[in-house]
Design a protein around this motif. Structure first.
Motif, PDB file in Angstrom:
ATOM      1  N   ARG A 122      -2.946 -10.199  -5.273  1.00 50.85           N
ATOM      2  CA  ARG A 122      -2.711  -9.200  -4.192  1.00 50.85           C
ATOM      3  C   ARG A 122      -3.223  -9.738  -2.742  1.00 50.85           C
ATOM      4  NH1 ARG A 122      -1.671  -4.269  -6.817  1.00 50.85           N
ATOM      5  NH2 ARG A 122      -2.978  -4.017  -8.916  1.00 50.85           N
ATOM      6  N   SER A 154       0.811  -1.184  -0.014  1.00 54.57           N
ATOM      7  CA  SER A 154      -0.089   0.047  -0.106  1.00 54.57           C
ATOM      8  C   SER A 154       0.716   1.197  -0.052  1.00 54.57           C
ATOM      9  CB  SER A 154      -0.780  -0.019   1.336  1.00 54.57           C
ATOM     10  OG  SER A 154      -1.790  -0.978   1.379  1.00 54.57           O
ATOM     11  N   ASP A 156      -7.273  -9.653  -8.397  1.00 54.58           N
ATOM     12  CA  ASP A 156      -6.683  -8.895  -7.277  1.00 54.58           C
ATOM     13  C   ASP A 156      -6.846  -9.917  -6.002  1.00 54.58           C
ATOM     14  OD1 ASP A 156      -6.209  -6.189  -8.403  1.00 54.58           O
ATOM     15  OD2 ASP A 156      -7.934  -5.499  -7.624  1.00 54.58           O
ATOM     16  N   LEU A 157      -7.884 -10.613  -5.944  1.00 58.30           N
ATOM     17  CA  LEU A 157      -7.955 -11.766  -5.049  1.00 58.30           C
ATOM     18  C   LEU A 157      -6.614 -12.780  -5.110  1.00 58.30           C
ATOM     19  CD1 LEU A 157     -11.782 -12.443  -4.789  1.00 58.30           C
ATOM     20  CD2 LEU A 157     -10.324 -11.161  -3.075  1.00 58.30           C
ATOM     21  N   ASP A 179      -3.504  -2.244  -2.840  1.00 59.09           N
ATOM     22  CA  ASP A 179      -4.662  -3.186  -2.317  1.00 59.09           C
ATOM     23  C   ASP A 179      -5.386  -3.625  -3.404  1.00 59.09           C
ATOM     24  OD1 ASP A 179      -3.349  -3.051   0.102  1.00 59.09           O
ATOM     25  OD2 ASP A 179      -4.731  -1.198   0.848  1.00 59.09           O
ATOM     26  N   ARG A 180      -5.881  -2.717  -4.375  1.00 54.15           N
ATOM     27  CA  ARG A 180      -6.702  -3.086  -5.565  1.00 54.15           C
ATOM     28  C   ARG A 180      -6.229  -2.312  -6.769  1.00 54.15           C
ATOM     29  NH1 ARG A 180     -10.909   0.600  -6.601  1.00 54.15           N
ATOM     30  NH2 ARG A 180     -10.759   2.436  -5.131  1.00 54.15           N
ATOM     31  N   GLY A 226      -5.858 -10.639  -1.548  1.00 57.85           N
ATOM     32  CA  GLY A 226      -7.367 -10.366  -0.746  1.00 57.85           C
ATOM     33  C   GLY A 226      -7.934 -11.189  -0.201  1.00 57.85           C
ATOM     34  N   GLN A 227      -8.888 -11.112   0.550  1.00 57.31           N
ATOM     35  CA  GLN A 227      -9.746 -12.054   1.442  1.00 57.31           C
ATOM     36  C   GLN A 227     -11.398 -11.837   0.782  1.00 57.31           C
ATOM     37  OE1 GLN A 227      -8.621 -14.414   3.247  1.00 57.31           O
ATOM     38  NE2 GLN A 227      -6.452 -13.489   2.709  1.00 57.31           N
TER      39      GLN A 227
END
Length: 285
Positions: free
Chosen positions: A279, A8, A275-276, A22-23, A281-282
């Protein structure tokens, strides 16, 4: 690039900022021109251009990039006065309808950038990376805007591999920006797919995005509907969306943060899953 740590960071846009890492963020393309390679003439009046900008924002664009001069191969240059006439009324109209919209000005001319910023643009996107009109760097610094600096291969005169050429050009652009007073956290870099590059060089840039990310600045990737998305089948412009999405996903895997695209909804939809995956992500629930 798999997420194995916190990536980030902020892209400073004057008094505000966008969070990167993050995205994936989509930069919607709005060509207010009669001659752009893909959509020239569709949005060259204020009302249709405003409607398209608002549509891109509604589809999920984090920002809209407004351009008043085509940069396609063989483009016809326009005067500063004409470029300002094309872009400023559109920027003003969009912000009247959506004051929170983040707009970028796609220009290499300092007077155009100054007029667009005065109208409300918060990013300067220069396809010559401040190396055509160096005064544009001072404009961006004085106004505190974010900047996107692209490597443009149309100038020629460089040796070495394509990745080496990109990094040398970026080093020059960043030096110009910092000397003018642009803050490091205001800068993102674009490798310049399709600008004075061969098809093979475009592929090498795509394969080398992770290496280019190690240069130290966030990356912006602009492949939408370009020649690389025609390969290997020679697809016409209207059939290049799936291939454009493929380059977006490849960019996410390599750590790219911002994607300059015509088709925001489709690229954003693919980026949510990418992204999941890449990166870390959850899923909710």
């Amino acid at each position: 690039m798999a997420a194995d740590g916190d990536r980030s960071r902020e892209w400073r846009l004057g008094e505000t900022s966008l969070m990167l890492g993050d995205r994936s963020l989509m930069m919607g393309i709005l060509n207010v021109t009669p001659d752009s390679f893909s959509d020239g003439g569709r949005y060259d009046a204020v009302e249709p251009a405003t409607r398209q900008a608002l549509r891109l924002l509604e589809q999920g664009a984090a920002m809209v990039d407004v351009g008043g001069e085509s940069t396609r191969p063989g483009f016809e240059p326009v005067s500063e006065k004409e470029e300002i006439r094309r872009v400023v009324p559109v920027i003003q109209a969009v912000l009247q309808r959506d004051p929170s919209a983040i707009l970028s000005i796609d220009t290499s001319k300092a007077p155009v950038a100054a007029a667009a910023i005065e109208a409300g643009a918060r990013i300067v996107n220069d396809v010559w990376g401040f190396q055509s009109d160096v005064e544009i760097a001072s404009v961006a610094a004085q106004c505190g805007t974010g900047v996107a600096l692209m490597r443009n291969g149309r100038g020629g005169g460089e040796g070495g591999s394509i990745l080496e050429k990109v990094k040398r050009s970026w080093a020059t652009s960043v030096e110009i920006a910092l000397k003018a007073g642009v803050r490091e956290e205001a800068i993102v870099l674009d490798p310049g797919i399709g600008f004075g590059t061969t098809r093979q060089e475009d592929l090498e840039i795509m394969r080398g995005l992770a290496e280019l990310g190690a240069f130290g600045f966030p990356l912006l990737l602009g492949t939408s509907r370009k020649r690389i998305t025609a390969m290997p089948l020679g697809l016409p412009v209207e059939s290049r969306l799936p291939a454009t999405v493929a380059t977006t996903v490849a960019g996410i895997a390599a750590g790219v943060d911002v994607f300059r695209v015509h088709d925001v909804a489709e690229n954003l939809r693919a980026s949510l899953l990418a992204d999941l995956i890449y990166r870390g992500g959850q899923l909710d629930g």
